[in-house]
Design a protein around this motif. Structure first.
Motif, PDB file in Angstrom:
ATOM      1  N   LEU A 112      35.401   3.651  65.198  1.00  0.00           N
ATOM      2  CA  LEU A 112      34.679   2.757  63.920  1.00  0.00           C
ATOM      3  C   LEU A 112      33.798   1.738  64.228  1.00  0.00           C
ATOM      4  CD1 LEU A 112      37.248   3.919  61.290  1.00  0.00           C
ATOM      5  CD2 LEU A 112      36.081   5.137  62.011  1.00  0.00           C
ATOM      6  N   GLY A 113      34.296   1.180  65.700  1.00  0.00           N
ATOM      7  CA  GLY A 113      33.534   0.192  65.868  1.00  0.00           C
ATOM      8  C   GLY A 113      31.797  -0.375  65.867  1.00  0.00           C
ATOM      9  N   ASP A 114      30.672   0.800  66.048  1.00  0.00           N
ATOM     10  CA  ASP A 114      29.607   1.161  65.728  1.00  0.00           C
ATOM     11  C   ASP A 114      29.534   1.660  63.983  1.00  0.00           C
ATOM     12  OD1 ASP A 114      27.422   0.609  66.121  1.00  0.00           O
ATOM     13  OD2 ASP A 114      26.925   2.738  66.749  1.00  0.00           O
ATOM     14  N   SER A 115      30.080   0.209  63.107  1.00  0.00           N
ATOM     15  CA  SER A 115      30.207  -0.044  61.942  1.00  0.00           C
ATOM     16  C   SER A 115      29.087  -1.218  60.826  1.00  0.00           C
ATOM     17  CB  SER A 115      31.548   0.598  61.202  1.00  0.00           C
ATOM     18  OG  SER A 115      31.790   2.857  61.776  1.00  0.00           O
ATOM     19  N   GLU A 116      28.587  -0.526  59.945  1.00  0.00           N
ATOM     20  CA  GLU A 116      28.187  -1.705  59.211  1.00  0.00           C
ATOM     21  C   GLU A 116      29.013  -1.543  57.983  1.00  0.00           C
ATOM     22  OE1 GLU A 116      23.653  -2.306  57.274  1.00  0.00           O
ATOM     23  OE2 GLU A 116      24.309  -1.128  58.452  1.00  0.00           O
ATOM     24  N   VAL A 117      29.657  -2.639  57.638  1.00  0.00           N
ATOM     25  CA  VAL A 117      30.156  -3.120  56.056  1.00  0.00           C
ATOM     26  C   VAL A 117      29.163  -3.161  54.942  1.00  0.00           C
ATOM     27  CG1 VAL A 117      31.447  -4.744  54.664  1.00  0.00           C
ATOM     28  CG2 VAL A 117      31.640  -4.137  57.527  1.00  0.00           C
ATOM     29  N   ILE A 118      29.642  -2.306  53.762  1.00  0.00           N
ATOM     30  CA  ILE A 118      27.989  -2.226  52.617  1.00  0.00           C
ATOM     31  C   ILE A 118      29.387  -3.368  51.427  1.00  0.00           C
ATOM     32  CG2 ILE A 118      27.270  -0.351  51.473  1.00  0.00           C
ATOM     33  CD1 ILE A 118      25.714  -0.655  54.034  1.00  0.00           C
ATOM     34  N   GLU A 119      28.417  -3.897  51.268  1.00  0.00           N
ATOM     35  CA  GLU A 119      28.796  -4.558  50.518  1.00  0.00           C
ATOM     36  C   GLU A 119      28.116  -4.373  49.006  1.00  0.00           C
ATOM     37  OE1 GLU A 119      30.130  -8.827  50.931  1.00  0.00           O
ATOM     38  OE2 GLU A 119      30.683  -8.278  53.324  1.00  0.00           O
ATOM     39  N   PRO A 120      28.278  -4.273  48.165  1.00  0.00           N
ATOM     40  CA  PRO A 120      27.428  -3.970  46.827  1.00  0.00           C
ATOM     41  C   PRO A 120      26.909  -4.765  46.044  1.00  0.00           C
ATOM     42  CG  PRO A 120      29.189  -2.154  46.177  1.00  0.00           C
ATOM     43  CD  PRO A 120      29.145  -3.151  48.427  1.00  0.00           C
ATOM     44  N   ASP A 121      25.966  -5.408  45.681  1.00  0.00           N
ATOM     45  CA  ASP A 121      25.520  -6.046  44.787  1.00  0.00           C
ATOM     46  C   ASP A 121      26.338  -6.089  42.929  1.00  0.00           C
ATOM     47  OD1 ASP A 121      23.331  -5.223  42.863  1.00  0.00           O
ATOM     48  OD2 ASP A 121      21.802  -5.787  44.994  1.00  0.00           O
ATOM     49  N   ILE A 122      26.150  -6.878  42.377  1.00  0.00           N
ATOM     50  CA  ILE A 122      26.858  -6.694  40.940  1.00  0.00           C
ATOM     51  C   ILE A 122      26.127  -5.805  40.585  1.00  0.00           C
ATOM     52  CG2 ILE A 122      25.725  -8.692  39.990  1.00  0.00           C
ATOM     53  CD1 ILE A 122      28.994  -7.738  39.240  1.00  0.00           C
ATOM     54  N   ASN A 123      24.546  -5.765  41.113  1.00  0.00           N
ATOM     55  CA  ASN A 123      24.157  -4.671  39.693  1.00  0.00           C
ATOM     56  C   ASN A 123      23.144  -3.095  40.454  1.00  0.00           C
ATOM     57  OD1 ASN A 123      22.582  -6.589  37.791  1.00  0.00           O
ATOM     58  ND2 ASN A 123      21.582  -6.955  39.951  1.00  0.00           N
ATOM     59  N   SER A 124      24.167  -2.764  41.707  1.00  0.00           N
ATOM     60  CA  SER A 124      24.855  -1.646  42.281  1.00  0.00           C
ATOM     61  C   SER A 124      25.844  -1.555  42.059  1.00  0.00           C
ATOM     62  CB  SER A 124      23.682  -1.878  42.787  1.00  0.00           C
ATOM     63  OG  SER A 124      23.982  -2.681  44.417  1.00  0.00           O
ATOM     64  N   LEU A 125      27.068  -2.214  42.366  1.00  0.00           N
ATOM     65  CA  LEU A 125      28.569  -2.307  42.733  1.00  0.00           C
ATOM     66  C   LEU A 125      29.018  -0.316  42.144  1.00  0.00           C
ATOM     67  CD1 LEU A 125      30.154  -3.837  42.961  1.00  0.00           C
ATOM     68  CD2 LEU A 125      31.031  -4.370  40.609  1.00  0.00           C
ATOM     69  N   PHE A 126      28.556   0.384  41.432  1.00  0.00           N
ATOM     70  CA  PHE A 126      29.083   1.583  40.526  1.00  0.00           C
ATOM     71  C   PHE A 126      28.057   2.301  41.782  1.00  0.00           C
ATOM     72  CE2 PHE A 126      30.719  -0.703  37.272  1.00  0.00           C
ATOM     73  CZ  PHE A 126      31.992  -0.851  38.074  1.00  0.00           C
ATOM     74  N   ASP A 127      27.519   2.144  42.238  1.00  0.00           N
ATOM     75  CA  ASP A 127      26.177   3.288  42.683  1.00  0.00           C
ATOM     76  C   ASP A 127      26.835   4.133  44.463  1.00  0.00           C
ATOM     77  OD1 ASP A 127      24.586   3.270  40.629  1.00  0.00           O
ATOM     78  OD2 ASP A 127      22.960   1.788  41.447  1.00  0.00           O
ATOM     79  N   PRO A 128      26.197   5.255  44.919  1.00  0.00           N
ATOM     80  CA  PRO A 128      26.822   5.193  46.075  1.00  0.00           C
ATOM     81  C   PRO A 128      25.464   4.663  47.017  1.00  0.00           C
ATOM     82  CG  PRO A 128      26.408   7.640  45.230  1.00  0.00           C
ATOM     83  CD  PRO A 128      25.986   6.306  44.043  1.00  0.00           C
ATOM     84  N   PRO A 129      26.049   4.070  48.255  1.00  0.00           N
ATOM     85  CA  PRO A 129      24.814   3.327  49.124  1.00  0.00           C
ATOM     86  C   PRO A 129      23.690   4.269  48.952  1.00  0.00           C
ATOM     87  CG  PRO A 129      27.314   3.561  49.659  1.00  0.00           C
ATOM     88  CD  PRO A 129      27.119   4.347  49.001  1.00  0.00           C
ATOM     89  N   GLN A 130      22.414   3.918  49.563  1.00  0.00           N
ATOM     90  CA  GLN A 130      21.793   4.269  49.376  1.00  0.00           C
ATOM     91  C   GLN A 130      22.040   5.104  50.983  1.00  0.00           C
ATOM     92  OE1 GLN A 130      19.031   5.511  47.233  1.00  0.00           O
ATOM     93  NE2 GLN A 130      18.067   6.970  48.627  1.00  0.00           N
ATOM     94  N   GLU A 131      22.543   4.565  52.000  1.00  0.00           N
ATOM     95  CA  GLU A 131      22.491   5.296  53.511  1.00  0.00           C
ATOM     96  C   GLU A 131      23.311   6.601  53.331  1.00  0.00           C
ATOM     97  OE1 GLU A 131      22.466   0.892  54.117  1.00  0.00           O
ATOM     98  OE2 GLU A 131      22.730   2.076  53.007  1.00  0.00           O
ATOM     99  N   LEU A 132      24.314   6.432  52.280  1.00  0.00           N
ATOM    100  CA  LEU A 132      24.582   7.807  52.235  1.00  0.00           C
ATOM    101  C   LEU A 132      23.988   8.936  51.361  1.00  0.00           C
ATOM    102  CD1 LEU A 132      27.335   9.479  52.036  1.00  0.00           C
ATOM    103  CD2 LEU A 132      28.073   8.418  50.123  1.00  0.00           C
ATOM    104  N   ILE A 133      23.137   8.602  50.383  1.00  0.00           N
ATOM    105  CA  ILE A 133      22.475   9.534  49.196  1.00  0.00           C
ATOM    106  C   ILE A 133      21.449   9.760  50.356  1.00  0.00           C
ATOM    107  CG2 ILE A 133      20.621  10.536  47.798  1.00  0.00           C
ATOM    108  CD1 ILE A 133      23.793   9.755  47.102  1.00  0.00           C
ATOM    109  N   ASP A 134      20.578   8.985  51.289  1.00  0.00           N
ATOM    110  CA  ASP A 134      19.393  10.213  51.985  1.00  0.00           C
ATOM    111  C   ASP A 134      20.098  11.019  53.042  1.00  0.00           C
ATOM    112  OD1 ASP A 134      17.776   8.078  50.608  1.00  0.00           O
ATOM    113  OD2 ASP A 134      18.701   6.491  52.333  1.00  0.00           O
ATOM    114  N   HIS A 135      21.513  10.691  53.414  1.00  0.00           N
ATOM    115  CA  HIS A 135      22.116  11.691  54.947  1.00  0.00           C
ATOM    116  C   HIS A 135      22.345  12.705  54.066  1.00  0.00           C
ATOM    117  CE1 HIS A 135      21.994   8.396  57.868  1.00  0.00           C
ATOM    118  NE2 HIS A 135      22.064   8.968  59.093  1.00  0.00           N
TER     119      HIS A 135
END
Length: 259
Positions: A112-135
């Protein structure tokens, strides 16, 4: 030998990178310099040291791992990869509770070394990451594990299934019952589709959630306080995706297929 093998291999980033590069086969000096972005002055002393200690051999104008060097690299490579994983995102990994992960997957965290951490801001805390939706929108096959109910995920899973995307999903019993309760007839249709397989896990899952789509991987863990803080790890590397598929198959062993 003038130095220990561990010191020889691990104390120099240049030597480490060189050995990892040569694990795939012999290379000449020009290829080594280009791949590792080093000069002759920078790499030739490292090559000489590795040759003098029996780790590398030279055949004509190419360098390759010796038999002994191959053994060393195969044994130490997982440590290299794990170290790279932890050093890339130390705040994330050292704040996660991964105690529920099976040991064979802990040992493969280097994948999992080639990975990125996604930390949502308070306004999108419960939304799935856009990267996930796009894929998800362009994927033909999706596997997922989830131990918590998330209406956004359910909504997208249902939409994908209706489009004919093949889906294999593992839920805890609580999540499954919540979907049935909240979605009623739509849930029955969703669970009854030929392209959707639903598995109910018997106990606690080793992750909060995990999604593998075509060329995409996402995983989330509880933090060390036992709280889900919505931080996620995403990757498009082949190794991470395979790690995710393997974890799914492992969890299937303790799951019951819903018919």
């Amino acid at each position: 030998m003038g130095v220990s093998i561990i010191e020889l291999v691990c104390r120099s980033e240049k030597r480490k990178n060189l050995l990892v590069y040569l694990k795939d086969g012999p290379q000449n000096l020009a290829a080594i310099k280009k791949a590792l972005d080093v000069t002759s002055t920078g790499v030739l002393p490292q090559i000489k040291l590795l040759k003098d200690n029996g780790i590398l051999v030279q055949k004509d104008d190419e360098y390759e791992l010796s038999i002994f060097g191959n053994i060393v690299v195969q044994k130490i490579l997982p440590i290299f990869k794990l170290t790279n994983t932890l050093e890339k995102n130390p705040e994330y990994w050292f704040s996660r509770d991964i105690s529920a992960l099976p040991m064979q997957f802990m040992e493969r965290l280097g994948d999992l070394g080639d990975s990125e951490v996604i930390e949502p801001d308070i306004n999108s805390l419960f939304d799935p990451p856009q990267e996930l939706i796009d894929h998800l929108l362009v994927s033909r096959y999706v596997t997922a594990i989830t131990s918590y109910f998330h209406p956004y995920y359910v909504k997208h899973f249902v939409e994908l299934a209706k489009k004919g995307v093949k889906m294999d999903l593992i839920f805890t019993n609580d999540v499954y019952e919540r979907i049935v309760e909240d979605y009623g007839e739509e849930a029955k249709i969703f669970f009854g589709m030929d392209n959707t397989k639903i598995y109910i896990h018997k106990g606690d899952l080793p992750v909060v959630s995990m999604v593998c789509a075509d060329g995409f991987f996402l995983v989330s863990f509880l933090n060390k306080k036992g709280i889900y803080d919505h931080n996620k790890l995403i990757s498009t590397s082949e190794e991470a995706v395979i790690w995710g598929y393997d974890l799914f198959e492992y969890c299937c062993l303790d799951s019951r297929k819903k018919t």
